[in-house]
Design a protein around this motif. Structure first.
Motif, PDB file in Angstrom:
ATOM      1  N   PRO A 189     -11.685   2.794   5.964  1.00 22.06           N
ATOM      2  CA  PRO A 189     -11.876   4.037   5.188  1.00 22.06           C
ATOM      3  C   PRO A 189     -12.624   5.109   5.953  1.00 22.06           C
ATOM      4  O   PRO A 189     -12.301   6.301   5.821  1.00 22.06           O
ATOM      5  N   GLU A 190     -13.594   4.714   6.765  1.00 21.37           N
ATOM      6  CA  GLU A 190     -14.381   5.732   7.478  1.00 21.37           C
ATOM      7  C   GLU A 190     -13.529   6.414   8.548  1.00 21.37           C
ATOM      8  O   GLU A 190     -13.653   7.616   8.780  1.00 21.37           O
ATOM      9  N   MET A 191     -12.634   5.674   9.178  1.00 20.40           N
ATOM     10  CA  MET A 191     -11.747   6.278  10.185  1.00 20.40           C
ATOM     11  C   MET A 191     -10.739   7.216   9.524  1.00 20.40           C
ATOM     12  O   MET A 191     -10.472   8.314  10.026  1.00 20.40           O
ATOM     13  N   LEU A 192     -10.193   6.790   8.409  1.00 19.46           N
ATOM     14  CA  LEU A 192      -9.177   7.627   7.764  1.00 19.46           C
ATOM     15  C   LEU A 192      -9.803   8.869   7.125  1.00 19.46           C
ATOM     16  O   LEU A 192      -9.150   9.909   7.022  1.00 19.46           O
ATOM     17  N   ALA A 193     -11.082   8.769   6.714  1.00 20.26           N
ATOM     18  CA  ALA A 193     -11.759   9.970   6.203  1.00 20.26           C
ATOM     19  C   ALA A 193     -11.801  11.042   7.281  1.00 20.26           C
ATOM     20  O   ALA A 193     -11.703  12.239   7.009  1.00 20.26           O
ATOM     21  N   LYS A 194     -11.905  10.607   8.533  1.00 20.55           N
ATOM     22  CA  LYS A 194     -11.965  11.563   9.641  1.00 20.55           C
ATOM     23  C   LYS A 194     -10.584  11.887  10.203  1.00 20.55           C
ATOM     24  O   LYS A 194     -10.289  13.041  10.504  1.00 20.55           O
ATOM     25  N   PHE A 195      -9.753  10.859  10.354  1.00 20.89           N
ATOM     26  CA  PHE A 195      -8.503  11.055  11.096  1.00 20.89           C
ATOM     27  C   PHE A 195      -7.264  11.211  10.211  1.00 20.89           C
ATOM     28  O   PHE A 195      -6.151  11.305  10.730  1.00 20.89           O
ATOM     29  N   ASP A 219      -7.515  -5.236  -0.863  1.00 23.90           N
ATOM     30  CA  ASP A 219      -8.486  -4.567   0.019  1.00 23.90           C
ATOM     31  C   ASP A 219      -8.312  -3.053  -0.036  1.00 23.90           C
ATOM     32  O   ASP A 219      -9.278  -2.303  -0.169  1.00 23.90           O
ATOM     33  N   LEU A 220      -7.053  -2.616   0.105  1.00 21.57           N
ATOM     34  CA  LEU A 220      -6.823  -1.168   0.148  1.00 21.57           C
ATOM     35  C   LEU A 220      -7.127  -0.528  -1.204  1.00 21.57           C
ATOM     36  O   LEU A 220      -7.715   0.560  -1.273  1.00 21.57           O
ATOM     37  N   GLU A 221      -6.745  -1.197  -2.285  1.00 22.54           N
ATOM     38  CA  GLU A 221      -7.004  -0.622  -3.614  1.00 22.54           C
ATOM     39  C   GLU A 221      -8.507  -0.552  -3.886  1.00 22.54           C
ATOM     40  O   GLU A 221      -8.976   0.338  -4.592  1.00 22.54           O
ATOM     41  N   ARG A 222      -9.262  -1.491  -3.317  1.00 17.99           N
ATOM     42  CA  ARG A 222     -10.718  -1.478  -3.504  1.00 17.99           C
ATOM     43  C   ARG A 222     -11.389  -0.409  -2.632  1.00 17.99           C
ATOM     44  O   ARG A 222     -12.323   0.257  -3.056  1.00 17.99           O
ATOM     45  N   GLU A 223     -10.896  -0.232  -1.416  1.00 16.63           N
ATOM     46  CA  GLU A 223     -11.636   0.567  -0.435  1.00 16.63           C
ATOM     47  C   GLU A 223     -11.152   2.011  -0.280  1.00 16.63           C
ATOM     48  O   GLU A 223     -11.872   2.830   0.265  1.00 16.63           O
ATOM     49  N   TYR A 224      -9.938   2.298  -0.721  1.00 15.35           N
ATOM     50  CA  TYR A 224      -9.391   3.637  -0.495  1.00 15.35           C
ATOM     51  C   TYR A 224      -9.318   4.420  -1.794  1.00 15.35           C
ATOM     52  O   TYR A 224      -8.949   3.877  -2.845  1.00 15.35           O
ATOM     53  N   PRO A 225      -9.602   5.722  -1.726  1.00 15.07           N
ATOM     54  CA  PRO A 225      -9.408   6.558  -2.914  1.00 15.07           C
ATOM     55  C   PRO A 225      -7.925   6.652  -3.279  1.00 15.07           C
ATOM     56  O   PRO A 225      -7.043   6.489  -2.424  1.00 15.07           O
ATOM     57  N   ARG A 226      -7.677   6.947  -4.546  1.00 13.99           N
ATOM     58  CA  ARG A 226      -6.283   6.992  -5.028  1.00 13.99           C
ATOM     59  C   ARG A 226      -5.460   8.022  -4.276  1.00 13.99           C
ATOM     60  O   ARG A 226      -4.279   7.816  -3.996  1.00 13.99           O
ATOM     61  N   ALA A 227      -6.097   9.146  -3.946  1.00 11.10           N
ATOM     62  CA  ALA A 227      -5.352  10.207  -3.250  1.00 11.10           C
ATOM     63  C   ALA A 227      -4.898   9.732  -1.872  1.00 11.10           C
ATOM     64  O   ALA A 227      -3.822  10.128  -1.398  1.00 11.10           O
ATOM     65  N   LEU A 229      -4.362   6.449  -1.093  1.00 10.86           N
ATOM     66  CA  LEU A 229      -3.328   5.439  -1.354  1.00 10.86           C
ATOM     67  C   LEU A 229      -1.976   6.089  -1.644  1.00 10.86           C
ATOM     68  O   LEU A 229      -0.932   5.561  -1.253  1.00 10.86           O
ATOM     69  N   ALA A 230      -2.010   7.245  -2.295  1.00 15.41           N
ATOM     70  CA  ALA A 230      -0.758   7.926  -2.637  1.00 15.41           C
ATOM     71  C   ALA A 230      -0.046   8.451  -1.394  1.00 15.41           C
ATOM     72  O   ALA A 230       1.156   8.714  -1.425  1.00 15.41           O
ATOM     73  N   ARG A 231      -0.788   8.584  -0.297  1.00 14.57           N
ATOM     74  CA  ARG A 231      -0.167   9.042   0.964  1.00 14.57           C
ATOM     75  C   ARG A 231       0.207   7.878   1.867  1.00 14.57           C
ATOM     76  O   ARG A 231       0.718   8.094   2.967  1.00 14.57           O
ATOM     77  N   CYS A 232      -0.092   6.660   1.454  1.00 11.94           N
ATOM     78  CA  CYS A 232       0.154   5.502   2.315  1.00 11.94           C
ATOM     79  C   CYS A 232       1.599   5.022   2.222  1.00 11.94           C
ATOM     80  O   CYS A 232       2.203   5.000   1.139  1.00 11.94           O
ATOM     81  N   LEU A 233       2.121   4.657   3.358  1.00  9.25           N
ATOM     82  CA  LEU A 233       3.409   3.980   3.468  1.00  9.25           C
ATOM     83  C   LEU A 233       3.091   2.605   4.059  1.00  9.25           C
ATOM     84  O   LEU A 233       2.654   2.509   5.208  1.00  9.25           O
ATOM     85  N   LEU A 234       3.274   1.559   3.277  1.00  6.87           N
ATOM     86  CA  LEU A 234       2.805   0.231   3.675  1.00  6.87           C
ATOM     87  C   LEU A 234       3.843  -0.491   4.532  1.00  6.87           C
ATOM     88  O   LEU A 234       5.044  -0.457   4.248  1.00  6.87           O
ATOM     89  N   TYR A 235       3.358  -1.143   5.587  1.00 10.14           N
ATOM     90  CA  TYR A 235       4.220  -1.958   6.432  1.00 10.14           C
ATOM     91  C   TYR A 235       3.412  -3.149   6.933  1.00 10.14           C
ATOM     92  O   TYR A 235       2.215  -3.245   6.701  1.00 10.14           O
TER      93      TYR A 235
END
Ligand SMILES: [Zn+2]
Length: 271
Positions: A189-195, A219-227, A229-235
């Motif tokens: 989360p800290e990296m994605l907040a920046k990058f 993990d992702l649902e716990r650690e990432y904000p909904r906004a 997650l809405a931009r994530c494409l999971l692989y």
């Protein structure tokens, strides 16, 4: 953001409703974990005007999928890390590139500098790259060690650390304003907040269950904000069934061979 699951270039609507080919897109060559051979090696190519622009990683199944999609081998690659499902295509790529004089030494390979020794050990240290001698493995490539950013084809890309096995061995890639590719990683989360703060599509490692090596959806649902997650494409998931389960939980899940339209990057320089 529209999705095209076919091999045709993705389309997007602009301006007065005229449908045009998207200038930038992402082709997912494979979306599986290291054991999910049917889903292909986790690997993708950023396309520009429907042509391969920069390929991310070089797995065995992934390279086969690249060749099937483009009838060619990659001419520019970025490496995220040195696990085999991300580098197993290199021996084939060496042969294809070395024996083509126009390509020899011209296949650009961007490698985070701390990853370089590992990559060399894993793919390039075999005694005599050619049985008859006279060649070094890297003769086929133009290796470009990179730090926290690099330029490719006039466009600036950023590199950031991921959390995968050991520090400074796994990295993500950002095409600012367009795409973030996490590579294999636990939540960051800290990296994605920046990058990933410029509305990028975030292609993210995610399986139905996490483990010390990879992210799980809990993990992702716990650690990432909904906004985010809405931009994530999971692989990087385990099976088609797991992909369907992730989708049923409301997430966007990549499919092998899928081509996703991207927004134009923000880092391009004129001329
Ligand atoms: Zn890995």
């Amino acid at each position: 953001m529209p999705i095209s699951a076919s091999c045709a270039p993705p389309t997007t609507r602009r301006g007065s409703g005229v449908t045009e080919v998207a200038a930038w897109s992402l082709r997912l060559h494979g979306v599986g974990n290291a054991s999910a051979v049917a889903l292909g090696s986790a690997m993708a190519t950023i396309e520009r005007d429907g042509a391969p622009w920069l390929t991310i990683d070089c797995g065995g199944e992934g390279l086969t999928a690249f060749e099937a999609a483009y009838g060619d081998t990659p001419r520019a690659l970025f490496m995220t890390h040195a696990h085999m499902d991300h580098i197993a295509g290199f021996e084939r790529l060496f042969v294809a590139s070395y024996f083509d004089e126009a390509r020899r030494g011209n296949v650009r390979l961007y490698v985070p500098v701390t990853l370089l020794p590992l990559l060399h050990q894993r793919v390039a240290s075999y005694p005599n790259a050619l049985a008859e001698g006279g060649a070094n493995f890297w003769d086929a490539f133009r290796v470009i060690p990179v730090g926290d950013h690099f330029w490719h084809d006039g466009v600036r890309l950023e590199v950031f650390p991921a959390r995968h096995h050991w520090p400074d061995t796994a990295f993500g890639l950002r095409l600012r304003g367009s795409l973030v590719w996490t590579g294999d990683t636990r939540p960051i989360p800290e990296m994605l907040a920046k990058f990933a703060d410029a509305d990028e599509l975030v292609a993210h490692d995610c399986a139905l269950q996490g483990n010390p090596s990879h992210s799980g959806i809990d993990d992702l649902e716990r650690e990432y904000p909904r906004a985010l997650l809405a931009r994530c494409l999971l692989y990087h998931y385990a099976s088609a069934e797991d992909g369907a389960a992730l989708r049923a939980r409301g997430h966007r899940v990549g499919m092998p061979g899928e081509v996703v339209a991207l927004r134009d990057p923000a880092g391009e320089q004129p001329g």
